[in-house]
Design an enzyme around this catalytic site. Structure first.
Site, PDB file in Angstrom:
ATOM      1  NE  ARG A 111      -3.434  -0.071   2.834  1.00 20.56           N
ATOM      2  CZ  ARG A 111      -3.991   0.211   4.006  1.00 20.56           C
ATOM      3  NH1 ARG A 111      -3.814  -0.605   5.041  1.00 20.56           N
ATOM      4  NH2 ARG A 111      -4.726   1.299   4.160  1.00 20.56           N
ATOM      5  CG  HIS A 153      -7.030  -3.271  10.600  1.00 12.62           C
ATOM      6  ND1 HIS A 153      -5.903  -2.921   9.900  1.00 12.62           N
ATOM      7  CD2 HIS A 153      -8.072  -2.683   9.957  1.00 12.62           C
ATOM      8  CE1 HIS A 153      -6.243  -2.161   8.877  1.00 12.62           C
ATOM      9  NE2 HIS A 153      -7.550  -2.006   8.887  1.00 12.62           N
ATOM     10  CG  ASP A 192      -7.400   4.061   9.981  1.00 12.32           C
ATOM     11  OD1 ASP A 192      -8.424   3.789   9.336  1.00 12.32           O
ATOM     12  OD2 ASP A 192      -6.304   3.494   9.796  1.00 12.32           O
TER      13      ASP A 192
END
Length: 625
Positions: free
Chosen positions: A178, A221, A294
């Site tokens: 990414r 995450h 985020d």
């Protein structure tokens, strides 16, 4: 009065007419399940009620006076271009019916490569590391322009891109491909180019993940990563792309749920850190645009405080947009209570609302709302397509997935495929000398709704180029039986193409060869197969070693991180595609077949598997023919 001052004056006029609840609502960006704003499937209604306490997007917007909506494939928002456009129009119709009448800013994570929410027939483009391998700012800019034009035609006005992280750690589980690469200045250049490309299409951008998520072995995450860079290292490695983004006029900066002791020793994630967001980003870097969190549903930001307090603490730290709080009712009420208690002032809320409205104005969402002479579109942004915040079926048909866009994606992808080794000049393959090809390897789920699976895409493309190619999926952890079957299928073939996916650095080549021989022996005696386990070997490496032992030429294609070659030293040739989306796999197949020359160059170093301190292939390495 300058244009900026005039715009702010008019936007403050809007803010003065809002209730506190409406002001707070402008700071929330939420997902909602369903392909329709008012008539989702019953299963989506049930999920919305269970997770969000509302039935559909219309109730979500009305309940929380919502400022933004973010689309996801898993939320069933992105099933087809026309459906997405209809959903966007439905959302804006609901927003227009609210007392404030302020349009919703619809956004998406459409980085391309391995992170894309809108799939085919929309144009899918190479991701950041692939673009970095092209070395071309013009291609980076063109890719962003195409991506932005198609998003705008779908009614989406913000893309949470580009990724401004410098990928220092090759084992980084959350960033990896990414990122544009490992060189700070190179990443900065690509970030600037993509911001310019999106801007030309009338799309707001979001550089992420501040202050830099590129050097961590933890995934935010699921846990709270810690970045160990010193302040000097942060200035040298992590800061340049964000400085470049600020200089380029990025519309939003997304925070990272990471602890950076060198910037804030308190131990809070950056998302909740006033020293990092206000002290560094606002005051040192001089950024006055929108700061977005985020996703607040990620474990990295939920480890220390409750979901209600996280929203308040983020605003106190300097955040303007609260993205995806897992309990919107608790978060929304907590912010209102914090104002009532004096922990947050209404003036502080209005500062963030002003920044959010500026961003909406820049992408043309407020042209029909603000009174005064002329549109409120900001400098440097393409003019809006009128006072309607939505889109049209004609815009979708004439913009999304057009032949010109698809051809450009193919052309850009060809410039990214990287040939890492070809010791015996095996490549390019010719149907005359190597007509029969076996394609084996990984078939990870499509990251973006492309055709897939990878082995089939590769085999079909090669067959279309004159070869006879067959596909056999062996997975990321092939067992003895899969290895034996692949070896049997390789017999009589002229070459084997193996698609690999993040081969682990757990064993030496000698270990993998021994394990391959043992696997074949065990497969021949299935009654004993369950008595042996080799947890220290990587199944993909064992597969490659077993195929190499057949004497058939073996070509490895790394379809995610390009470091696989460090663990597969015996292959005859090795390439990197940086993703397994169709556009990049087709380009790699054309390169293998000699229909395109490999032009990509490594944007990250590949280190030795047995001694990571040593570089096997440096940044800039790439062969051609």
């Amino acid at each position: 009065m300058s244009q900026t001052d005039d715009l702010d004056h008019r936007l403050r006029g809007i803010i003065s007419g809002l209730t506190l609840e409406e002001k707070v609502g402008q700071l929330f960006v939420m997902h909602v399940y369903g392909e329709s704003a008012v008539d989702p499937d019953p299963a989506d209604v049930e999920t919305n009620l269970r997770e969000l306490g509302v039935r559909d997007a219309a109730e979500l917007i009305a309940t929380y006076r919502l400022g933004g909506v973010i689309y996801f494939g898993w939320a069933h928002n992105t099933r087809s271009p026309q459906q997405i456009a209809e959903l966007s129009n439905g959302i804006q119709k609901v927003a227009a019916e609210q007392p404030s009448g302020i349009p919703v800013l619809i956004s998406v994570d459409q980085e391309h490569g391995i992170v894309a929410r809108v799939g085919a027939p929309a144009t899918l483009l190479p991701g950041a590391m692939a673009i970095g391998a092209s070395g071309s700012h013009d291609m980076a800019r063109e890719a962003a322009r195409i991506a932005g034009a198609e998003l705008r035609a779908l009614g989406i006005r913000q893309d949470h891109a580009p990724d401004a992280d410098v990928n220092v750690d090759p084992a980084n589980p959350v960033i990896g491909v990414r990122s544009f690469g490992s060189e700070p200045d190179a990443v900065a250049g690509f970030v600037t180019a993509q911001i310019e490309g999106y801007r030309s299409a009338g799309i707001a951008t979001a550089a992420k993940h501040f202050p830099g998520h590129g050097d961590t072995m933890d995934d935010s995450h699921t846990e709270l990563p810690r970045i160990h860079h010193t302040r000097e290292e942060w200035d040298r490695v992590d800061a340049p792309p964000f400085r470049a983004a600020v200089a380029a006029g990025v519309d939003s900066v997304m925070t990272a749920h990471i602890v950076v002791p060198a910037l804030d020793p308190a131990g809070d994630p950056a998302t909740l850190s006033r020293p990092i967001l206000t002290g560094v980003l606002r005051e040192e870097l001089g950024y006055d645009g929108v700061i977005s969190t985020d996703s607040l549903a990620m474990r990295g930001v939920r480890t220390k405080y409750g979901d209600d307090r996280v929203a308040v603490l983020a605003l106190k730290a300097g955040v303007d947009q609260l993205l995806n709080p897992p309990n919107p009712e608790a978060a929304w009420n907590a912010v209102l209570q914090a104002v009532a208690d004096g922990e947050l002032t209404e003036g502080r809320i209005e500062e963030s609302v002003l920044r959010v409205l500026r961003m909406k104005a820049k992408v043309g969402l407020l042209d029909g709302l603000v009174t005064g002479d002329g549109p409120v579109t900001g400098e440097g942004i393409a003019p809006s397509d009128g006072t309607d915040a939505g889109t049209t079926a004609d815009a979708v048909d004439t913009t999304v997935g057009t032949p010109a866009h698809l051809a450009a994606a193919d052309r850009i992808a060809e410039a990214t495929t990287t040939l890492l080794r070809d010791d015996h000049a095996l490549l390019p393959l010719s149907p005359r000398t190597h007509p029969e090809i076996l394609v084996v390897g990984v078939d990870p789920g499509s990251p973006s709704g492309t055709t897939g699976p990878p082995t089939s895409v590769l085999a079909d493309t090669l067959t279309g180029l004159g070869f006879t190619a067959t596909a056999r999926s062996t997975g990321t952890a092939p067992d003895d039986a899969a290895v034996a079957e692949a070896v049997a299928a390789a017999k009589g073939k002229d070459a084997v193409l193996v698609a690999t996916y993040n081969v682990a650095a757990r064993t030496t080549a000698r270990d993998n060869t021994q394990a391959a021989n043992a696997a074949l022996d065990r497969a021949a005696r299935p009654g004993r197969a369950g008595n042996y386990a080799a947890p220290s070997t990587d199944g993909q490496a064992v597969l490659v070693a077993a195929l190499k032992a057949t004497g058939v030429p073996v070509i490895a294609l790394a379809v995610r991180n390009p470091h696989d070659i460090a663990h597969l030293p015996d292959v005859d040739a090795s390439l990197a595609s940086y993703s397994w989306t169709d556009v990049e796999l087709r380009a790699a197949a054309r390169v293998i077949a000699g229909r395109a020359a490999p032009r990509g160059r490594l944007p990250v170093p590949v280190r030795r598997a047995d001694d990571p301190a040593q570089v096997l292939y440096p940044v800039g390495h790439g062969l051609t023919y």
